[in-house]
Enzyme design. Sequence first.
Site, PDB file in Angstrom:
ATOM      1  N   SER A  26       0.830  -1.203   0.000  1.00 48.55           N
ATOM      2  CA  SER A  26       0.000   0.000   0.000  1.00 48.55           C
ATOM      3  C   SER A  26       0.867   1.256   0.000  1.00 48.55           C
ATOM      4  CB  SER A  26      -0.920   0.022   1.224  1.00 48.55           C
ATOM      5  OG  SER A  26      -0.168   0.309   2.396  1.00 48.55           O
ATOM      6  N   ASP A  60      -1.329  -0.881  -3.840  1.00 49.37           N
ATOM      7  CA  ASP A  60      -2.665  -0.572  -3.339  1.00 49.37           C
ATOM      8  C   ASP A  60      -2.778   0.878  -2.856  1.00 49.37           C
ATOM      9  OD1 ASP A  60      -5.198  -1.782  -3.010  1.00 49.37           O
ATOM     10  OD2 ASP A  60      -4.902  -1.903  -0.843  1.00 49.37           O
ATOM     11  N   ASP A  81      -6.820   5.321  -5.819  1.00 47.79           N
ATOM     12  CA  ASP A  81      -7.837   5.696  -4.836  1.00 47.79           C
ATOM     13  C   ASP A  81      -8.102   7.198  -4.865  1.00 47.79           C
ATOM     14  OD1 ASP A  81      -9.556   5.987  -2.746  1.00 47.79           O
ATOM     15  OD2 ASP A  81      -8.254   5.087  -1.230  1.00 47.79           O
ATOM     16  N   GLU A 110     -11.909   2.850  -6.533  1.00 48.31           N
ATOM     17  CA  GLU A 110     -12.862   2.748  -5.422  1.00 48.31           C
ATOM     18  C   GLU A 110     -13.974   3.770  -5.597  1.00 48.31           C
ATOM     19  OE1 GLU A 110     -12.930   3.527  -0.604  1.00 48.31           O
ATOM     20  OE2 GLU A 110     -11.236   2.380  -1.422  1.00 48.31           O
ATOM     21  N   HIS A 138     -11.490  -0.584   6.924  1.00 48.88           N
ATOM     22  CA  HIS A 138     -10.083  -0.894   7.136  1.00 48.88           C
ATOM     23  C   HIS A 138      -9.752  -0.896   8.630  1.00 48.88           C
ATOM     24  CE1 HIS A 138      -9.851   0.859   2.952  1.00 48.88           C
ATOM     25  NE2 HIS A 138      -9.139  -0.237   2.789  1.00 48.88           N
ATOM     26  N   GLY A 182     -10.935  -4.134   3.607  1.00 50.32           N
ATOM     27  CA  GLY A 182     -11.257  -4.242   5.023  1.00 50.32           C
ATOM     28  C   GLY A 182     -11.787  -5.606   5.429  1.00 50.32           C
ATOM     29  N   VAL A 203      -6.930  -8.349   2.587  1.00 45.21           N
ATOM     30  CA  VAL A 203      -6.690  -8.658   4.002  1.00 45.21           C
ATOM     31  C   VAL A 203      -5.382  -7.998   4.426  1.00 45.21           C
ATOM     32  CG1 VAL A 203      -6.334 -10.482   5.700  1.00 45.21           C
ATOM     33  CG2 VAL A 203      -7.864 -10.878   3.749  1.00 45.21           C
TER      34      VAL A 203
END
Length: 286
Positions: free
Chosen positions: A50, A84, A106, A136, A183, A212, A234
């Site tokens: 991420s 991510d 995002d 998203e 999350h 999440g 996850v």
Amino acid sequence: MPLVRTGDLVSAAVAEGRGVAAFNVITLEHAAAIAAGAESANSPAILQISENAVAFHGGRLAPVAAAAAAVARASSAPLALHLDHVTTPELLEAARDEGFGSIMFDASKLSYDDNVRQTNDVVRFGLRHGIWVEAELGRVGGKVGEAPLDAHTPGVRTDPDEAAAFVAATGVNALAVAVGSSHAMTERTAALDHALISRLRDAVPVPLVLHGSSGVPDGEIRAAVAAGMVKINVGTALNAAYTGAVRAFLAADSATVDPRTYLAPAREAMAGTVADFLGLLREPRR
């Protein structure tokens, strides 16, 4: 085994009517545990890094990406590498330079129109460079630095009609949707809106992604996959296993100074968590 592309793993899951899990990588131990858990479960998996993990590593993507990719290539399990929650052009370009085959962009904090515009630009970037793009719509919430969101607040959950318009306008390859998870949950108490998942599945022509998932009970995850979720993210569950194992070891042996003595059980605990989640997704939906 050579790295597998995220898009290929997701497409295979769609074709077989099951889910595929994506696990967050923060340290080398995370990557090794994901590979070990996938091998134990005889299942494919996605290693995802991420933007927050990149920040933890001093804002440098290359070292952690190289480590995760090396672990994946050394594994006998089919593993993909994914970046991510990308929010900046600089990290997007770094993903290209480091050979990532997929990213999640995002712009969910922005207005709908700005989310569409920026995501469309990223999708075009992805098409030029062979990068599969997830976006998203709606607000999952709960990431580091964000105030917690009530999943029942109006405007938080993803609207199916808006989702259909968003996918048509942007051309994204997958869509992360807000359906009741959050999350950073440390207890598995989230109740998902399975009727909404089914409506979203029917409304959009691309795979759905559940962020999440650490806070979602086993039965809820199975039901979510049955309703149409495909990529299951996850992260916190691995961190809980890691930290719990380290705490237990040091509580029993406060004199140790060799990190290998407590990182080994931490890695094993994470690998067991990975295998458990993969077991939930192995069987096709009925």
